[in-house]
Every structure is written in C-alpha cells, then in structure tokens.
Design an enzyme around this catalytic site. Structure first.
Site, PDB file in Angstrom:
ATOM      1  N   GLY A 219       0.791  -1.230   0.000  1.00 45.40           N
ATOM      2  CA  GLY A 219       0.000   0.000   0.000  1.00 45.40           C
ATOM      3  C   GLY A 219       0.820   1.275   0.000  1.00 45.40           C
ATOM      4  O   GLY A 219       0.353   2.317   0.448  1.00 45.40           O
ATOM      5  N   SER A 220       2.034   1.227  -0.545  1.00 42.97           N
ATOM      6  CA  SER A 220       2.819   2.470  -0.558  1.00 42.97           C
ATOM      7  C   SER A 220       2.215   3.487  -1.529  1.00 42.97           C
ATOM      8  O   SER A 220       2.294   4.695  -1.297  1.00 42.97           O
ATOM      9  CB  SER A 220       4.293   2.201  -0.872  1.00 42.97           C
TER      10      SER A 220
ATOM     11  N   ARG B 130      -5.756  -8.471  -8.501  1.00 45.67           N
ATOM     12  CA  ARG B 130      -6.831  -9.201  -9.176  1.00 45.67           C
ATOM     13  C   ARG B 130      -7.277  -8.402 -10.389  1.00 45.67           C
ATOM     14  O   ARG B 130      -7.182  -7.172 -10.387  1.00 45.67           O
ATOM     15  CB  ARG B 130      -8.045  -9.357  -8.246  1.00 45.67           C
TER      16      ARG B 130
ATOM     17  N   HIS C  95       1.010   0.916 -13.076  1.00 46.01           N
ATOM     18  CA  HIS C  95       1.740  -0.292 -13.472  1.00 46.01           C
ATOM     19  C   HIS C  95       3.232   0.030 -13.538  1.00 46.01           C
ATOM     20  O   HIS C  95       3.610   1.070 -14.082  1.00 46.01           O
ATOM     21  CB  HIS C  95       1.233  -0.773 -14.838  1.00 46.01           C
TER      22      HIS C  95
ATOM     23  N   ASP D 195      -3.720  -4.443 -18.084  1.00 52.60           N
ATOM     24  CA  ASP D 195      -2.821  -3.289 -18.254  1.00 52.60           C
ATOM     25  C   ASP D 195      -2.886  -2.711 -19.668  1.00 52.60           C
ATOM     26  O   ASP D 195      -1.859  -2.279 -20.221  1.00 52.60           O
ATOM     27  CB  ASP D 195      -1.369  -3.682 -17.901  1.00 52.60           C
TER      28      ASP D 195
HETATM   29  C1  GRF Z   1       3.570  -1.258  -7.447  1.00 54.15           C
HETATM   30  O1  GRF Z   1       4.817  -1.411  -8.072  1.00 54.15           O
HETATM   31  C2  GRF Z   1       2.477  -1.238  -8.447  1.00 54.15           C
HETATM   32  O2  GRF Z   1       2.817  -0.617  -9.644  1.00 54.15           O
HETATM   33  C3  GRF Z   1       2.235  -2.695  -8.686  1.00 54.15           C
HETATM   34  O3  GRF Z   1       2.383  -3.290  -7.416  1.00 54.15           O
HETATM   35  C4  GRF Z   1       3.212  -2.467  -6.594  1.00 54.15           C
HETATM   36  C5  GRF Z   1       2.367  -2.125  -5.412  1.00 54.15           C
HETATM   37  O4  GRF Z   1       3.068  -1.433  -4.461  1.00 54.15           O
HETATM   38  N1  GRF Z   1       0.962  -2.909  -9.331  1.00 54.15           N
HETATM   39  P1  GRF Z   1       2.291  -0.816  -3.216  1.00 54.15           P
HETATM   40  O5  GRF Z   1       1.369  -1.893  -2.652  1.00 54.15           O
HETATM   41  O6  GRF Z   1       1.552   0.396  -3.663  1.00 54.15           O
HETATM   42  O7  GRF Z   1       3.397  -0.502  -2.241  1.00 54.15           O
END
Ligand code: GRF
Length: 228
Positions: free
Chosen positions: A12-13, A91, A117, A153
């Site tokens: 969830g960053s 998902r 992405h 995507d």
């Molecule tokens: C990110 O690199 C995003 O692009 C990909 O999964 C990762 C998720 O990172 N779909 P976070 O959970 O937001 O830290």
C-alpha cells in the site's frame, strides 16, 4: 472534492502516496474507503493510521468473480466513491465492475477506474514487470498510470514516468527506482481527474493545460559526442 476508493492487496505504498497528497492539498479529494482482498495487508494498517475506513473481502477460493466484484461495487457505492484507484491490487476486475464505474457525464467521458503499473506500457504488462524489463535488457523503464479496461494493463494511458535501467540493476533495485516515481505520478494523475482536466478520445487521454516535457532526447548510455 472527489471521494476516492482504493483497492490494494499488499504494502500500500501507493495508497500512502495518495493519502499523503490528499492531506497535503495535492489532491482535491479524500480517500473514502480502502478495500483489500488480503486479510492483514499492510495497506489496511495504513488506512487505519490515516483514519480511513478499511474493509477486507477475502478473495481466496472465490470462484464467482462477478459475485465478488458485486460486493466490491456495493462497498464502494456505500461510501459514495467517485474514482476507484487500483494500487497494487492483484486481481483483474470484471467487466461488470468496470461498467459500474464507467464513464459519466460528470467525468467528461473518462472511466472511473485507474491503475498504476511498474513499466512503460504497452511493454511488460502483467506480473513481474520489473523483472521482465531487466531480463529484456531495456535501457529505460518506468511507470504508467492508466484507465482500466477489460484487458490486463491495456487501458488508455494517462501519464508515464521514465527511469533508467542502470548497469548491474536487479529486479529489486529497478523496482525501488520505479516505485519512487509511482508515488509522484499516481497522486498527480488523480489530481488531474479531480480537477476535471482529463478527457478520453479512443485510446488517447488529454490532460488540459499540462506542460509538455522539456527533454529533446534521452539516450542511455549517454552519447559521447554532442554533435552527432
Ligand atoms: C507497485 O509497483 C504497483 O505498480 C504494482 O504493485 C506495486 C504495489 O506497491 N501494481 P504498493 O502496494 O503500492 O506498495
């Protein structure tokens, strides 16, 4: 002020970047709910710390995707969500989910589901995009924020940010460099949506009054003669 619903499966960053931007006035909106398909996902903890409601809808073993997504739609509608942000949501959402958050008059025809992405789409869609980039030997990669369509995507691209792939980079080093860009790009794209500056024509997304990049060309490795 838009109401944002975030779907996250992991750390969830990107959710955090959106929460921080909302708190700092960088997004004219607020996160109304965080939904996760993974019990115990760190994203839920981040929601809690920010005082945002979080809900878990475990997806493990679920076979009826439409029924599952109908629960998501309900939860998002209950919170009056205007825009759904997928942020590390592992998902594929169903066509019926996308229909529930399809274009509306209020959004100038823009769909209402976005994703980030970790590659320059249409290169390296799907899982392990950073590993794919390293293994392919590309000199640049980056991240893409796009509207979500029924493919993986494949939806209309809103914005991209480029990072170099440096000699010696492994998947993790590249992923970290890209992630830092995701945290800048995603909140900005959400703000453009919130400001009503996005419009979509076919596959092409326009951002009203956005500045074009100043770079004429970017080579890697760096070219050695300026007059070539
Ligand atoms: C990110 O690199 C995003 O692009 C990909 O999964 C990762 C998720 O990172 N779909 P976070 O959970 O937001 O830290």
């Amino acid at each position: 002020m838009i109401r944002i619903g975030v779907l996250a499966s992991g750390s969830g960053s990107n959710l955090q970047a959106i929460l921080d931007a909302c708190a700092a006035g960088g997004i004219d909106g607020a996160v109304a709910v965080v939904l996760s398909n993974v019990p115990g996902a760190r994203a839920l903890e981040r929601a809690r710390s920010a005082g945002v409601p979080g809900e878990v809808l475990p997806s493990k073993g679920v076979v009826d995707r439409d029924a599952y997504d109908a629960l998501l739609v309900d939860a998002l509608r209950r919170r009056g969500v205007d825009l759904v942000c997928l942020a590390g949501y592992m998902r594929i959402v169903t066509p019926s989910f996308l229909q529930a958050f399809g274009p509306s008059a209020a959004t100038q025809g823009c769909p209402r589901v976005m994703n980030v992405h970790p590659a320059l789409l249409p290169s390296f869609p799907g899982l392990h995009a950073q590993r794919q980039a390293v293994e392919h030997g590309v000199r640049f990669s980056g991240c893409t924020v796009h509207f979500v369509d029924a493919g993986t995507d494949t939806g209309p691209i809103i914005a991209q940010s480029v990072v170099p792939v440096l000699p010696g980079d492994g998947e993790e080093a590249l992923a970290a460099r890209i992630l830092a860009e995701e945290h800048r790009l995603y909140p900005q794209a959400v703000q453009w949506f919130a400001q009503g500056r996005l419009s979509v024509s076919g596959r092409r997304v326009s951002v009203r009054d956005a500045a074009a990049p100043a770079v004429d060309g970017l080579a890697s490795p760096v070219l050695e003669r300026a007059d070539r």
